[in-house]
Design a protein around this motif. Structure first.
Motif, short mmCIF file in Angstrom:
data_model
loop_
_atom_site.label_atom_id
_atom_site.label_comp_id
_atom_site.label_asym_id
_atom_site.label_seq_id
_atom_site.Cartn_x
_atom_site.Cartn_y
_atom_site.Cartn_z
N THR A 1 2.34 1.79 -3.76
CA THR A 1 1.27 2.03 -4.66
C THR A 1 1.06 3.43 -4.90
O THR A 1 0.59 4.00 -3.78
N GLY B 1 -1.88 4.54 -3.23
CA GLY B 1 -2.41 3.78 -1.96
C GLY B 1 -3.26 2.57 -2.53
O GLY B 1 -3.71 2.69 -3.69
N ALA C 1 1.01 -1.35 0.05
CA ALA C 1 0.17 -0.03 0.00
C ALA C 1 0.77 1.15 0.18
O ALA C 1 0.48 2.31 -0.75
N HIS C 2 2.05 1.14 0.63
CA HIS C 2 3.00 2.27 0.73
C HIS C 2 3.70 2.60 -0.59
O HIS C 2 3.96 3.68 -1.03
#
Lengths: 143, 143, 143, 143
Positions: free
Chosen positions: C93, C96, C90-91
């Motif tokens: 992308t 997010g 998530a960090h």
């Protein structure tokens, strides 16, 4: 609170006095932040009708001043002289820098910073006038 | 929706009218965003053939205008006058600033912002023309 | 536009049909984004009364699906199985990830992604139903 | 200010009343933020003796509530139920989320948010009690 810390009471006094100065001098609506020696916010107020980035700008002046150890008026001079340097430092400073006048360091009894005040809303010269009025009203000493 | 909020229906009207203006005036393919008073996106459309950063640019115009309380045309003037200041503010603004014309604030019944429109794709002067056409078509008032 | 790109017309059809499905099924107000194969927004709409993070959530579903090559329903399973992995991704992308159902990849004629749809507002199961209805209405093929 | 905006006067009333409630109830020193509908800070105060992250925590409660459209007490329940989802959303929310009680949305005349209050310093249940006391003292309506 010792003289080595800005109490919430004093922070509120600073903000009220900065706003009073702004009103007396016919300035636009102001925003004012008081931060501690680490650049962390003690108190902030944004007057009605001001735009939404005001906390960030005021803090960028106040915390930026503490980050570099000089008032934000001096940081503006540095930015004009060496824009690449201040631009890079802005990315390093938590919350960023606002390299224009209006951020003033508050000194403690030993001459070292105990916090700072940042004002935004009118010209940056006027913002600084309001910040200094706030600091004086609280019986504190600007850098 | 009250007059203090831009409804999705009005946002869609703004975008359609901005695109119609662009087509009539022979502009390049446009992208248009409508954001609420906090700079958060209500609606966005990117016409076929446009590059991938268009949401970010359009939002940087619209939300940037709201962040500072002036249309992005004025932010461009500020950027030319004090590049170090606007460069620093771009770092502070959530989603960044796009300091060129094409971001126009929409005023509510009390004269304060209820949102903003950002257009990108042609010259920034033309982008602003399209944004204003969109706002007019929705019966709203630009700053 | 070739079948290898989602046109703005088709993106608007997807959003309208997703909202129509939500209305028919008695869902809460929805938000819907359509992104291209690179995860960049083509079109987005947020219905009246929805909270301000909706673009980010919808895009986190749609672009997150494309980032990992599986629909966001599958990413949720991965997140339950290996939370440290999905949290880290998530960090990485841009914009997010939103690791819950409602993000569906759209396939092109060669079976590879040409974009994705993300819906948020109701339960994530219902969000996915609305996304699939949108894709079907545009005559496109979900993964 | 119209009823669709929280004035600085009301924001200050909220903070004073939240602090008074905390004192009466024997709570630890509190910090309180009031944000507008876009999650942008109107006013903040941190009582003497509190740690430096308090603005971020208080704002993460208040702005996080607005980001998702539910009070932060509900976000805590969501975080317990689906930690991967709320962890991902925290990454998407400008300024982050603080998924514990103490962040309460303030509703306008149309039932939609006009801002939120975030309190931190004591137990999160007590923080919420103080936030609600502040909202009531200003004559405003919590979600």
């Amino acid at each position: 609170m010792s003289d080595f810390r800005i109490s919430l009471d004093k922070a509120n006094t600073i903000i009220s006095a900065a706003f009073a100065k702004g009103k007396d001098a016919g300035m636009k609506p102001l925003s004012c932040v008081v931060v501690d020696a680490g650049g962390h916010v003690i108190a902030f107020q944004r007057q009605d009708g001001t735009s939404f980035l005001r906390l960030d700008i005021a803090r960028g002046k106040a915390a930026g001043a503490l980050a570099l150890g000089v008032n934000s008026r001096r940081i503006e001079e540095m930015a004009k002289d060496r824009p690449h340097f201040i631009s890079a430092l802005a990315h390093l400073t938590p919350g960023g820098l606002a390299p224009v006048a209006g951020g003033v360091i508050v000194k403690g009894p030993d001459g070292l910073p105990i916090g700072a005040v940042g004002v935004t809303g009118d010209t940056s010269d006027n913002d600084e006038v309001a910040a200094l009025a706030g600091i004086a009203a609280a019986g504190l000493t600007p850098l």
